[in-house]
Design an enzyme around this catalytic site. Structure first.
Site, PDB file in Angstrom:
ATOM      1  N   HIS A 165      38.524  45.242  34.862  1.00 23.34           N
ATOM      2  CA  HIS A 165      39.600  45.285  35.839  1.00 23.34           C
ATOM      3  C   HIS A 165      40.443  46.466  35.369  1.00 23.34           C
ATOM      4  O   HIS A 165      40.683  46.602  34.163  1.00 23.34           O
ATOM      5  CB  HIS A 165      40.462  44.023  35.785  1.00 23.34           C
ATOM      6  CG  HIS A 165      39.676  42.743  35.791  1.00 23.34           C
ATOM      7  ND1 HIS A 165      39.438  41.998  34.659  1.00 23.34           N
ATOM      8  CD2 HIS A 165      39.069  42.096  36.816  1.00 23.34           C
ATOM      9  CE1 HIS A 165      38.717  40.939  34.984  1.00 23.34           C
ATOM     10  NE2 HIS A 165      38.478  40.973  36.278  1.00 23.34           N
ATOM     11  N   ASP A 167      42.685  45.923  32.592  1.00 30.94           N
ATOM     12  CA  ASP A 167      42.217  45.663  31.218  1.00 30.94           C
ATOM     13  C   ASP A 167      42.495  46.881  30.337  1.00 30.94           C
ATOM     14  O   ASP A 167      42.624  46.766  29.116  1.00 30.94           O
ATOM     15  CB  ASP A 167      40.700  45.394  31.187  1.00 30.94           C
ATOM     16  CG  ASP A 167      40.314  44.133  31.949  1.00 30.94           C
ATOM     17  OD1 ASP A 167      41.186  43.265  32.152  1.00 30.94           O
ATOM     18  OD2 ASP A 167      39.125  44.016  32.321  1.00 30.94           O
ATOM     19  N   GLU A 186      32.353  39.098  44.856  1.00 28.43           N
ATOM     20  CA  GLU A 186      31.776  38.190  43.855  1.00 28.43           C
ATOM     21  C   GLU A 186      32.201  36.774  44.210  1.00 28.43           C
ATOM     22  O   GLU A 186      33.320  36.353  43.915  1.00 28.43           O
ATOM     23  CB  GLU A 186      32.250  38.558  42.443  1.00 28.43           C
ATOM     24  CG  GLU A 186      31.644  37.648  41.385  1.00 28.43           C
ATOM     25  CD  GLU A 186      32.076  37.992  39.968  1.00 28.43           C
ATOM     26  OE1 GLU A 186      32.509  39.138  39.703  1.00 28.43           O
ATOM     27  OE2 GLU A 186      31.986  37.087  39.115  1.00 28.43           O
ATOM     28  N   GLU A 225      27.196  36.013  40.337  1.00 28.64           N
ATOM     29  CA  GLU A 225      27.321  35.460  38.977  1.00 28.64           C
ATOM     30  C   GLU A 225      26.586  34.126  38.937  1.00 28.64           C
ATOM     31  O   GLU A 225      26.894  33.215  39.708  1.00 28.64           O
ATOM     32  CB  GLU A 225      28.790  35.282  38.586  1.00 28.64           C
ATOM     33  CG  GLU A 225      28.893  34.577  37.234  1.00 28.64           C
ATOM     34  CD  GLU A 225      30.229  34.687  36.551  1.00 28.64           C
ATOM     35  OE1 GLU A 225      30.900  35.734  36.651  1.00 28.64           O
ATOM     36  OE2 GLU A 225      30.593  33.702  35.885  1.00 28.64           O
ATOM     37  N   HIS A 256      28.501  30.891  38.777  1.00 29.71           N
ATOM     38  CA  HIS A 256      29.202  30.488  39.995  1.00 29.71           C
ATOM     39  C   HIS A 256      28.258  29.723  40.932  1.00 29.71           C
ATOM     40  O   HIS A 256      28.672  28.786  41.603  1.00 29.71           O
ATOM     41  CB  HIS A 256      29.781  31.710  40.702  1.00 29.71           C
ATOM     42  CG  HIS A 256      30.822  32.440  39.891  1.00 29.71           C
ATOM     43  ND1 HIS A 256      31.380  33.626  40.291  1.00 29.71           N
ATOM     44  CD2 HIS A 256      31.392  32.156  38.698  1.00 29.71           C
ATOM     45  CE1 HIS A 256      32.257  34.041  39.383  1.00 29.71           C
ATOM     46  NE2 HIS A 256      32.270  33.158  38.396  1.00 29.71           N
ATOM     47  N   ASP A 300      31.448  29.711  31.449  1.00 33.26           N
ATOM     48  CA  ASP A 300      31.214  31.062  30.921  1.00 33.26           C
ATOM     49  C   ASP A 300      30.556  31.041  29.540  1.00 33.26           C
ATOM     50  O   ASP A 300      31.028  31.679  28.597  1.00 33.26           O
ATOM     51  CB  ASP A 300      32.532  31.851  30.867  1.00 33.26           C
ATOM     52  CG  ASP A 300      32.877  32.460  32.223  1.00 33.26           C
ATOM     53  OD1 ASP A 300      31.958  32.697  33.033  1.00 33.26           O
ATOM     54  OD2 ASP A 300      34.067  32.693  32.466  1.00 33.26           O
ATOM     55  N   ASP A 352      28.870  38.173  31.770  1.00 37.03           N
ATOM     56  CA  ASP A 352      30.259  37.796  32.032  1.00 37.03           C
ATOM     57  C   ASP A 352      30.439  36.392  31.477  1.00 37.03           C
ATOM     58  O   ASP A 352      30.232  35.397  32.176  1.00 37.03           O
ATOM     59  CB  ASP A 352      30.553  37.847  33.542  1.00 37.03           C
ATOM     60  CG  ASP A 352      32.018  37.561  33.828  1.00 37.03           C
ATOM     61  OD1 ASP A 352      32.802  37.422  32.867  1.00 37.03           O
ATOM     62  OD2 ASP A 352      32.389  37.480  35.011  1.00 37.03           O
TER      63      ASP A 352
HETATM   64  C1  GLO Z   1      35.553  34.747  37.033  1.00 40.03           C
HETATM   65  C2  GLO Z   1      34.814  35.939  37.391  1.00 40.03           C
HETATM   66  C3  GLO Z   1      35.420  37.193  36.823  1.00 40.03           C
HETATM   67  C4  GLO Z   1      34.923  38.394  37.567  1.00 40.03           C
HETATM   68  C5  GLO Z   1      35.704  39.623  37.263  1.00 40.03           C
HETATM   69  C6  GLO Z   1      35.111  40.815  37.984  1.00 40.03           C
HETATM   70  O1  GLO Z   1      35.104  33.651  37.129  1.00 40.03           O
HETATM   71  O2  GLO Z   1      33.487  35.829  37.005  1.00 40.03           O
HETATM   72  O3  GLO Z   1      35.151  37.298  35.459  1.00 40.03           O
HETATM   73  O4  GLO Z   1      33.579  38.614  37.291  1.00 40.03           O
HETATM   74  O5  GLO Z   1      37.030  39.432  37.651  1.00 40.03           O
HETATM   75  O6  GLO Z   1      35.959  41.871  37.958  1.00 40.03           O
HETATM   76 MG    MG Z   2      31.944  37.341  37.018  1.00 42.92          MG
END
Ligand code: GLO
Ligand code: MG
Length: 381
Positions: free
Chosen positions: A55, A58, A183, A219, A222, A259, A289
């Site tokens: 981001h 960051d 995402e 992801e 998710h 995660d 991630d």
């Molecule tokens: C959170 C997300 C987050 C995104 C990230 C991408 O659950 O996975 O980590 O991947 O904000 O920029």
């Molecule tokens: Mg992610």
């Protein structure tokens, strides 16, 4: 014999935020110190990691002066060159600050929506300066708990408007090749997030002004959080050229966002995820991630990094063996015989007769095939 040592050619990537993570959770404070984003870039590069994602915030705090911003970005580029590591995605943090407590692109307050778009424009610019061509939008706070307060119809319109607005900026700036990605995530931090799954996101993308320039970052955690099959979830955008990124990690189904280290849960599904990316020669980065466990100290974060990459390489070797295994391949050949047959004309099909019993009696060998896969994964095959 595979060495399982990562190289830049493996195209592994990590989000800066994953290494900066301090082990904090909703019930407990930090268990380790954080790390400066610039140092994370250097440390990842040294460990043969090909790329990082971030981001913008960051690296560059939202309130940084123009000169601080430029100094940080120059330093980042110097470290990237020193350690031969590239940037593959720059998104925006529109979820941490309380101003986004009820959403960013879908806040009722037009000023908050504009602030979110300003952060995304900033992320696109910074991504450009770091040499990447993707802005992944994970809209953590765009969702709801109180349905009485929010109207999802309005929210979907605002998401479309926001994505079109960002695309307009990319065009106006002449940022050739820069793309947007959604995402999806079903929940957390919101009770329900708008566009909770891959299918929902694909549906909205089809309605954008320039659908060809917006894809998905899928992801796998998710998908598992939604109780879906991550392998299938990755396959759909891959098949339609919409897989702009993937985030790999471990997750028990239907739970809070864990995660975990890649492969730490559900090895078989992780195997099929690797198989999908490798068999189809998907050329994007394999981004992890995830976080080190809360019990890990700062040093152990690097064990987590090595573990993600090593597990991927181990599974990649299993994919090679699966694809070379004579018994597995013989079963697959038998299963697929005739499957490429073209559809007949309507007239021919209407006249055709089928041997229902023979078709139903066909042996499929799924028991044997799955057992062979299992044995391979368990180190016997
Ligand atoms: C959170 C997300 C987050 C995104 C990230 C991408 O659950 O996975 O980590 O991947 O904000 O920029
Ligand atoms: Mg992610």
């Amino acid at each position: 014999m595979a060495s399982y040592q990562p190289t830049k050619n493996d195209r592994f990537a990590f989000g800066l935020w994953t290494i900066m993570n301090t082990g904090r959770d909703p019930f407990g404070m930090e268990t380790r110190s954080t790390m400066n984003g610039l140092d994370v870039i250097s440390e990842l590069g040294r460990r043969h990691v090909y790329a990082f994602e971030l981001h913008a915030e960051d690296l560059v705090p939202a309130d940084a002066s123009a000169s601080d911003r430029d100094r940080i970005l120059a330093e980042a580029r110097r470290r990237m060159a020193d350690e031969n590591i590239v940037c593959v995605n720059c998104g925006a943090n529109v979820f941490s600050h309380p101003v986004f407590k009820d959403g960013a692109l879908t806040s009722h307050d037009p000023k908050v929506r504009q602030l979110a778009m300003q952060r995304y424009l900033n992320a696109i610019d910074i991504g450009r300066e770091l040499g990447c061509n993707l802005c992944d939008l994970w809209w953590g706070r765009d969702g709801a708990e109180v349905d009485a307060a929010k109207n999802p119809i309005e929210a979907y319109k605002w998401l479309r408007e926001g994505l079109n607005y960002l695309q307009g900026y990319i065009d106006k700036q002449g940022y050739i090749g820069h793309r947007l990605a959604i995402e999806p995530k079903p929940n957390e931090p919101r009770g329900d997030t708008y566009l909770p799954t891959v299918g929902h996101a694909l549906g909205l993308i089809a309605t954008l002004d320039k659908p060809e320039n917006c894809g998905l970052v899928v992801e796998i955690a998710h998908s598992r959080m939604a109780g879906l099959n991550a392998y299938h979830d990755l396959a759909q955008p891959l098949e339609s050229g919409k897989l702009f990124g993937c985030h790999l990690n471990g997750q028990k189904p239907l739970r809070y966002d864990q995660d975990l280290r890649f492969g730490a849960e559900d090895l078989k599904e992780s195997f099929f995820v690797v198989k999908l990316l490798e068999d189809h020669m998907w050329d994007g980065p394999r981004t992890f991630d995830a976080h080190a466990y809360r019990t890990a100290d700062r040093d152990e974060v690097w064990d987590f990094v090595e573990g993600c990459m090593r597990t991927y390489l181990l599974l990649k070797e299993k994919v090679r063996r699966f694809n070379a295994d004579p018994e597995i391949q013989a079963i697959l050949k038998d299963l697929r015989s005739g499957s490429a047959e073209k559809l007949p004309t309507y007239e021919d099909l209407q006249k055709a007769s089928f041997d229902w019993d023979a078709l139903a009696r066909r042996k499929l060998h799924h028991e044997r095939l799955d057992q062979l896969t299992q044995e391979l994964l368990l180190g016997v095959g």
